[in-house]
Motif scaffolding. Sequence first.
Motif, PDB file in Angstrom:
ATOM      1  N   PHE A 155     -63.784  50.924  -0.134  1.00 33.13           N
ATOM      2  CA  PHE A 155     -64.362  50.092   0.932  1.00 33.13           C
ATOM      3  C   PHE A 155     -65.179  50.977   1.867  1.00 33.13           C
ATOM      4  N   PRO A 156     -66.215  51.637   1.299  1.00 27.63           N
ATOM      5  CA  PRO A 156     -66.975  52.625   2.077  1.00 27.63           C
ATOM      6  C   PRO A 156     -67.660  52.039   3.310  1.00 27.63           C
ATOM      7  N   GLY A 157     -68.073  50.781   3.258  1.00 31.52           N
ATOM      8  CA  GLY A 157     -68.918  50.252   4.351  1.00 31.52           C
ATOM      9  C   GLY A 157     -68.137  49.778   5.558  1.00 31.52           C
ATOM     10  N   ARG A 158     -66.843  49.623   5.417  1.00 30.17           N
ATOM     11  CA  ARG A 158     -66.057  49.014   6.496  1.00 30.17           C
ATOM     12  C   ARG A 158     -65.746  50.020   7.596  1.00 30.17           C
ATOM     13  N   SER A 159     -65.891  49.617   8.856  1.00 29.94           N
ATOM     14  CA  SER A 159     -65.421  50.467   9.958  1.00 29.94           C
ATOM     15  C   SER A 159     -64.987  49.565  11.105  1.00 29.94           C
ATOM     16  N   ALA A 160     -63.967  49.991  11.838  1.00 30.44           N
ATOM     17  CA  ALA A 160     -63.437  49.198  12.951  1.00 30.44           C
ATOM     18  C   ALA A 160     -62.567  50.093  13.831  1.00 30.44           C
ATOM     19  N   ASN A 161     -62.603  49.846  15.111  1.00 23.81           N
ATOM     20  CA  ASN A 161     -61.682  50.550  15.992  1.00 23.81           C
ATOM     21  C   ASN A 161     -61.812  52.074  15.867  1.00 23.81           C
ATOM     22  N   GLY A 162     -63.061  52.516  15.563  1.00 28.71           N
ATOM     23  CA  GLY A 162     -63.280  53.969  15.441  1.00 28.71           C
ATOM     24  C   GLY A 162     -62.736  54.515  14.138  1.00 28.71           C
ATOM     25  N   LEU A 163     -62.395  53.596  13.216  1.00 34.21           N
ATOM     26  CA  LEU A 163     -61.845  54.031  11.931  1.00 34.21           C
ATOM     27  C   LEU A 163     -62.878  53.779  10.842  1.00 34.21           C
ATOM     28  N   GLU A 164     -62.979  54.696   9.870  1.00 35.84           N
ATOM     29  CA  GLU A 164     -63.987  54.582   8.820  1.00 35.84           C
ATOM     30  C   GLU A 164     -63.386  54.117   7.503  1.00 35.84           C
ATOM     31  N   TYR A 166     -52.615  60.516   4.122  1.00 33.98           N
ATOM     32  CA  TYR A 166     -53.605  59.457   3.933  1.00 33.98           C
ATOM     33  C   TYR A 166     -53.971  58.946   5.320  1.00 33.98           C
ATOM     34  N   THR A 167     -55.254  59.003   5.656  1.00 37.07           N
ATOM     35  CA  THR A 167     -55.642  58.684   7.033  1.00 37.07           C
ATOM     36  C   THR A 167     -55.679  57.177   7.294  1.00 37.07           C
ATOM     37  N   VAL A 168     -55.411  56.832   8.562  1.00 42.47           N
ATOM     38  CA  VAL A 168     -55.470  55.430   8.975  1.00 42.47           C
ATOM     39  C   VAL A 168     -56.926  54.981   8.941  1.00 42.47           C
ATOM     40  N   ASP A 169     -57.161  53.802   8.376  1.00 44.07           N
ATOM     41  CA  ASP A 169     -58.535  53.292   8.246  1.00 44.07           C
ATOM     42  C   ASP A 169     -58.530  51.790   8.520  1.00 44.07           C
ATOM     43  N   PRO A 170     -59.655  51.095   8.382  1.00 38.15           N
ATOM     44  CA  PRO A 170     -59.708  49.685   8.768  1.00 38.15           C
ATOM     45  C   PRO A 170     -58.813  48.730   7.987  1.00 38.15           C
ATOM     46  N   VAL A 171     -58.240  49.150   6.865  1.00 46.02           N
ATOM     47  CA  VAL A 171     -57.326  48.240   6.157  1.00 46.02           C
ATOM     48  C   VAL A 171     -55.887  48.773   6.203  1.00 46.02           C
ATOM     49  N   ASN A 201     -53.576  53.664  19.695  1.00 46.99           N
ATOM     50  CA  ASN A 201     -54.060  55.043  19.445  1.00 46.99           C
ATOM     51  C   ASN A 201     -54.310  55.274  17.954  1.00 46.99           C
ATOM     52  N   ALA A 202     -54.810  54.251  17.288  1.00 52.59           N
ATOM     53  CA  ALA A 202     -54.948  54.331  15.821  1.00 52.59           C
ATOM     54  C   ALA A 202     -55.663  55.610  15.383  1.00 52.59           C
ATOM     55  N   ALA A 203     -56.821  55.890  15.951  1.00 55.00           N
ATOM     56  CA  ALA A 203     -57.602  57.057  15.498  1.00 55.00           C
ATOM     57  C   ALA A 203     -56.817  58.354  15.743  1.00 55.00           C
ATOM     58  N   ALA A 204     -56.049  58.366  16.822  1.00 53.42           N
ATOM     59  CA  ALA A 204     -55.274  59.581  17.147  1.00 53.42           C
ATOM     60  C   ALA A 204     -54.187  59.832  16.104  1.00 53.42           C
ATOM     61  N   LEU A 205     -53.777  58.772  15.437  1.00 50.28           N
ATOM     62  CA  LEU A 205     -52.731  58.919  14.411  1.00 50.28           C
ATOM     63  C   LEU A 205     -53.203  59.842  13.293  1.00 50.28           C
ATOM     64  N   ASN A 206     -54.544  60.021  13.188  1.00 46.47           N
ATOM     65  CA  ASN A 206     -55.071  60.830  12.075  1.00 46.47           C
ATOM     66  C   ASN A 206     -55.038  62.332  12.343  1.00 46.47           C
ATOM     67  N   GLU A 207     -54.695  62.700  13.560  1.00 43.28           N
ATOM     68  CA  GLU A 207     -54.595  64.145  13.831  1.00 43.28           C
ATOM     69  C   GLU A 207     -53.519  64.736  12.919  1.00 43.28           C
ATOM     70  N   GLY A 208     -53.884  65.820  12.233  1.00 43.59           N
ATOM     71  CA  GLY A 208     -52.905  66.501  11.388  1.00 43.59           C
ATOM     72  C   GLY A 208     -52.849  65.923   9.980  1.00 43.59           C
TER      73      GLY A 208
END
Length: 423
Positions: free
Chosen positions: A184-193, A131-136, A144-151
């Motif tokens: 929560f499709p519309g939310r984005s923050a810190n490069g996270l969707e 489950y990928t990291v997202d704004p909530v 490195n939040a967005a980097a946590l989604n690698e893999g």
Amino acid sequence: MNPEHAWFTHDRFGMFVHWGLYALPARHEWVMNRERIHTEDYEKYFDYFEADLYDPRAWAKAAKEAGMKYVVLTTKHHEGFAMWDSALTDYKVTKTPHGKDVVAAYVEALREADLKVGFYHSLIDWHHPDYTVDPVHPRRDDENAAALNEGRDMNKYRDYLHGQVRELLSNYGTIDYIFFDFSFPGRSANGLEGKGKDDWNSPELINLVRELQPNIIVNDRLDIPGDLVTPEQYQPSGPMLKDGQPVIWEACQTLNGSWGYDRDNSDYKSVELLIKMLVDGVSKDGNLLLNVGPTGRGNFDPRAIESLAGIGEWTKLHGRSIYGAGASEFTAPADTRFTANGNRLYLHLFSWPMRHVHIAGLAGKIAYAQLLNDASEVRYSEADPSQTAQNTTPGGQPAGTVTLDLPIQPPDVAVPVVEIFLK
Ligand code: GLC
């Protein structure tokens, strides 16, 4: 509306139960998010989940005595912990010291008590490795939040989500209501969707749900239309509409602002306010789903029991002004609400007046009226509009108005109700 769903708009009042590992920190069901707790640290609660006082028959009894007709239990909340013996994970209650399938016992107890069975199921999962990291997400503010989604592979998470829903809707008999949460499709923050229907593959998920449970009610939080809308922690100001068309709705509400057990939160609503929320909803063709957050031991805390018992005192006497009732064509006077069922009109008095209530548009329409709590007669009159006010004689009311004559002392009930029989 699917005729199989008629029970829902008839029954009007249900219990929401938020229970999971978050009952142990007892600081709100979003504690992992609020305190940005990492999965490995949060897992300590798994080792202490004994829930030795868990007794779903006591839950069912409390719900029934409060006048509730259905219950919705969190099978999995955002923390990702399964309250049933899922074959798809070890992060489940049967692996904790409690060791038993909570959902199985819950379903059995509800059936015994003749209550409809509902499941809440979180789309969000802060424990699943894909489950990928997202704004909530609890790790949203990591540098490195967005980097946590690698893999991380959301395809794998989707399969898991659909697989667990298939388990829940295949292994426990007929399920009457499923409450997914939330998109929560519309939310984005810190490069996270944010996440929405594509992340869950909602069209396929809802097809699966309907294939397994053809008569089930599905809520509106899959980012695609459901069978009802679910306003949360507010009271709609009127019947709810979609594209101008009335829709079935259910307000989900808490006793104190938190869904999960929140030990130090004493912001409990009064019994009177809770009953007014129920009445207000029905007067606008809506249901109330009122939440309880059991403790880490599995029982309801005294404040919740007291609230439910207080509501039950009222529903025992006034149930017919709620069950099978809905909005009325007539306009309710200030500080009151109307619910209607066939030729019976129920005037709910939110504040007790000095003797008179004037109701527009009812002249010539009333056959009889009584206080609902004790069936004592309420007399009424239709004053001549041209009547002049003189001493104890009130002036006339607009044509078509009926005036109810009430005693000085209100009946000893949380919300007094006048039952009006229309001709
Ligand atoms: C919100 C809350 C969630 C709760 C749900 C109930 O989505 O965030 O914790 O379970 O409402 O409707």
